[in-house]
Scaffold this motif. Structure first.
Motif, mmCIF file in Angstrom:
data_model
loop_
_atom_site.group_PDB
_atom_site.id
_atom_site.type_symbol
_atom_site.label_atom_id
_atom_site.label_comp_id
_atom_site.label_asym_id
_atom_site.label_seq_id
_atom_site.Cartn_x
_atom_site.Cartn_y
_atom_site.Cartn_z
ATOM 1 N N LYS A 152 33.093 20.736 47.174
ATOM 2 C CA LYS A 152 34.485 20.288 47.164
ATOM 3 C C LYS A 152 35.467 21.415 46.885
ATOM 4 C CE LYS A 152 33.185 16.043 47.804
ATOM 5 N NZ LYS A 152 33.356 15.419 49.137
ATOM 6 N N LEU A 153 34.984 22.489 46.272
ATOM 7 C CA LEU A 153 35.846 23.624 45.934
ATOM 8 C C LEU A 153 35.051 24.899 46.106
ATOM 9 C CD1 LEU A 153 38.427 24.919 44.684
ATOM 10 C CD2 LEU A 153 37.444 24.452 42.424
ATOM 11 N N VAL A 154 35.668 25.879 46.766
ATOM 12 C CA VAL A 154 35.053 27.189 46.965
ATOM 13 C C VAL A 154 35.982 28.242 46.383
ATOM 14 C CG1 VAL A 154 34.170 28.864 48.632
ATOM 15 C CG2 VAL A 154 33.926 26.397 49.090
ATOM 16 N N TRP A 155 35.484 28.972 45.383
ATOM 17 C CA TRP A 155 36.239 30.086 44.812
ATOM 18 C C TRP A 155 35.875 31.378 45.536
ATOM 19 C CZ3 TRP A 155 40.307 30.188 41.783
ATOM 20 C CH2 TRP A 155 40.555 29.129 40.903
ATOM 21 N N VAL A 156 36.863 32.120 45.919
ATOM 22 C CA VAL A 156 36.654 33.507 46.330
ATOM 23 C C VAL A 156 37.469 34.384 45.391
ATOM 24 C CG1 VAL A 156 36.087 33.050 48.738
ATOM 25 C CG2 VAL A 156 38.466 33.363 48.093
ATOM 26 N N ASN A 157 37.024 35.605 45.199
ATOM 27 C CA ASN A 157 37.675 36.514 44.260
ATOM 28 C C ASN A 157 37.700 37.899 44.888
ATOM 29 O OD1 ASN A 157 36.769 37.973 41.057
ATOM 30 N ND2 ASN A 157 38.784 37.750 41.958
ATOM 31 N N SER A 158 38.860 38.251 45.414
ATOM 32 C CA SER A 158 38.996 39.538 46.083
ATOM 33 C C SER A 158 40.365 40.126 45.759
ATOM 34 C CB SER A 158 38.848 39.366 47.601
ATOM 35 O OG SER A 158 39.096 40.573 48.274
ATOM 36 N N ALA A 167 37.027 41.619 49.921
ATOM 37 C CA ALA A 167 36.558 40.829 51.063
ATOM 38 C C ALA A 167 37.379 41.160 52.304
ATOM 39 C CB ALA A 167 36.658 39.344 50.748
ATOM 40 N N SER A 168 36.709 41.231 53.435
ATOM 41 C CA SER A 168 37.404 41.483 54.690
ATOM 42 C C SER A 168 38.109 40.210 55.168
ATOM 43 C CB SER A 168 36.405 41.919 55.766
ATOM 44 O OG SER A 168 35.545 40.832 56.115
ATOM 45 N N ARG A 169 39.072 40.390 56.043
ATOM 46 C CA ARG A 169 39.745 39.239 56.627
ATOM 47 C C ARG A 169 38.756 38.375 57.411
ATOM 48 N NH1 ARG A 169 43.454 43.058 55.793
ATOM 49 N NH2 ARG A 169 45.617 42.422 55.349
ATOM 50 N N GLU A 170 37.784 39.015 58.034
ATOM 51 C CA GLU A 170 36.791 38.263 58.809
ATOM 52 C C GLU A 170 35.950 37.369 57.904
ATOM 53 O OE1 GLU A 170 38.328 41.612 60.982
ATOM 54 O OE2 GLU A 170 37.321 41.550 59.014
ATOM 55 N N TYR A 171 35.520 37.902 56.770
ATOM 56 C CA TYR A 171 34.730 37.093 55.833
ATOM 57 C C TYR A 171 35.561 35.937 55.302
ATOM 58 C CZ TYR A 171 32.329 35.623 51.591
ATOM 59 O OH TYR A 171 31.736 34.856 50.628
ATOM 60 N N LEU A 172 36.802 36.212 54.896
ATOM 61 C CA LEU A 172 37.651 35.150 54.369
ATOM 62 C C LEU A 172 37.907 34.076 55.411
ATOM 63 C CD1 LEU A 172 40.235 37.266 52.337
ATOM 64 C CD2 LEU A 172 38.343 35.906 51.431
ATOM 65 N N ASP A 204 45.683 49.111 54.659
ATOM 66 C CA ASP A 204 45.871 47.782 55.241
ATOM 67 C C ASP A 204 46.262 46.721 54.226
ATOM 68 O OD1 ASP A 204 45.080 49.006 57.558
ATOM 69 O OD2 ASP A 204 43.050 48.186 57.540
ATOM 70 N N GLY A 205 46.118 47.029 52.938
ATOM 71 C CA GLY A 205 46.363 46.034 51.909
ATOM 72 C C GLY A 205 45.157 45.124 51.726
ATOM 73 N N VAL A 206 45.124 44.477 50.587
ATOM 74 C CA VAL A 206 44.068 43.516 50.284
ATOM 75 C C VAL A 206 44.489 42.167 50.838
ATOM 76 C CG1 VAL A 206 42.829 42.328 48.441
ATOM 77 C CG2 VAL A 206 43.348 44.773 48.232
ATOM 78 N N ALA A 207 43.657 41.585 51.670
ATOM 79 C CA ALA A 207 44.024 40.351 52.353
ATOM 80 C C ALA A 207 44.115 39.179 51.387
ATOM 81 C CB ALA A 207 43.005 40.032 53.442
ATOM 82 N N SER A 208 45.138 38.375 51.565
ATOM 83 C CA SER A 208 45.253 37.110 50.853
ATOM 84 C C SER A 208 44.592 36.003 51.661
ATOM 85 C CB SER A 208 46.729 36.764 50.620
ATOM 86 O OG SER A 208 46.870 35.452 50.107
ATOM 87 N N ILE A 209 44.178 34.959 50.989
ATOM 88 C CA ILE A 209 43.636 33.797 51.697
ATOM 89 C C ILE A 209 44.711 33.152 52.561
ATOM 90 C CG2 ILE A 209 44.160 31.955 50.034
ATOM 91 C CD1 ILE A 209 40.708 32.545 51.645
#
Length: 373
Positions: A152-158, A167-172, A204-209
């Motif tokens: 129900k919830l997925v945490w990512v931390n980048s 994390a890359s934009r592709e992974y996110l 390129d900056g760190v990608a946001s979700i």
């Protein structure tokens, strides 16, 4: 009915007490690099804003002032490459840790629900799932949970705490696609995003979700979580916010109104000042860059390998041994770090070494490490 204390793990930093005692006996004093708490002054522009707003006799709003929410929107556009956020879809929080710990419960999760978080992760993702009665699931590969309707919830931390991996934009984008297909919320903890060190993240900056390259033209099912503790030395202010899916934000706002979870008015004003001033962020980044260069060179000289560590305030280091052996080695030289086991069994051979100490203490640690090998 509250959780029985046995339902939660012991507070991990309590186990460092003997190592701190041993390191404190060093003739030149302890260098405690185990906690990422800022030590540099809070920027003057922020302190002045706080003082100017100190006369605050009335209750502030849970949703925050329009000025604060517009400052967050402008900051996302200017610093993160994310435009089109509705100010109504921004919510200030009392620091980011309380939000991480309470989000599963605020979303109504409970028994039978799964909360996914990174395999090497800040312990509060796990604790938050347990507080809600849900099941924490450490996993890095999307394939480990994709298609599971119990998630129900997925945490990512980048950038990651503790590893500093980005994390890359592709992974996110893969995470977002998989979560949306099962109706799960993705919450992205991005509080180190203004501290990239290595390419391509510096350029390129760190990608946001919420980056359109990640989520398309919709923020549906997504929350970005950010704290000013790291970029602006505001850990003592508890200044943070979340933004994303307007419907999720509206539901969180309603619950937080009932619970009285409100950021103090002077802190809201200080948050606006911090978000509108990029100069102090750039200056603080250079302070950390200099400390990082001194410390990383000494760590390698002492026989460590540094992995990941592309961004953030930590060096993720190993001597290819159990982390407690490494802690013993460091304590002998008057240095304390955080053992990898704090962050999950997958991290048992690493230690997290913080850059959050004064220049003098960083230099002292470096001198000791160079002599240690």
């Amino acid at each position: 009915m509250g959780l029985h204390p046995g339902a939660l793990p012991d507070f991990p930093w309590d186990s460092l007490t003997p190592y701190i005692a041993r390191a404190s006996a060093h003739p030149d004093g302890i260098v405690n690099l185990s906690v990422g708490t800022p030590v540099d002054p809070t920027p003057r522009v922020v302190r002045e804003a706080l003082a100017a707003a100190a006369d605050a006799p009335g209750y502030p709003t849970t949703h925050g002032t329009l000025a604060l929410r517009e400052a967050v929107v402008d900051w996302f556009a200017r610093r993160r490459g994310v435009s089109g956020i509705d100010p109504a879809a921004v919510l200030p929080t009392v620091g980011s840790k309380e939000f991480v710990a309470l989000l599963p419960a605020l979303l109504g999760l409970g028994a039978g629900d799964i909360v996914v978080h990174p395999a090497a992760a800040y312990p509060t993702y796990d604790v938050g799932a347990r507080l809600a009665g849900a099941t924490p699931m450490p996993a890095d590969a999307v394939s480990d949970w994709a298609g599971n309707p119990a998630v129900k919830l997925v945490w990512v931390n980048s950038p990651s705490n503790p590893t500093g991996a980005v994390a890359s934009r592709e992974y996110l984008a893969d995470v977002v696609g998989a979560a949306r297909s099962i109706g799960a919320v993705v919450a992205s903890d991005e509080c180190y995003a203004e501290l990239p060190w290595n390419e391509p993240f510096v350029s390129d900056g760190v990608a946001s979700i919420l980056d359109p390259a990640v989520c398309g033209d919709s923020h549906e099912s997504l929350l970005a979580v950010y704290s000013l503790s790291k970029q602006s030395n505001l850990a003592g202010y508890r200044a943070a916010f979340t933004a994303g899916d307007p419907q999720i934000i509206a539901g969180l706002l309603e619950t937080r109104k009932h619970a009285g979870m409100i950021v103090p008015a002077p802190v809201q004003a200080a948050t606006v000042a911090a978000l509108c001033d990029d100069t102090h962020v750039a200056a603080q980044r250079e302070v950390y860059r200099a400390r990082r260069e001194v410390l990383s060179a000494a760590i390698r000289e002492a026989g460590f390998r540094i992995d990941a560590s592309d961004a953030g305030l930590y060096l993720w280091a190993t001597r290819s041994e159990n982390c407690w052996q490494t802690l013993d080695f460091l304590a002998h030289h008057g240095i304390v770090a955080a053992p990898g086991e704090f962050y999950g069994s997958a991290a048992a051979n690493h230690v997290r070494i913080a850059l959050t100490a004064t220049d003098e203490r960083i230099s002292a640690a470096a001198r000791r490490l160079v002599k240690a090998r």
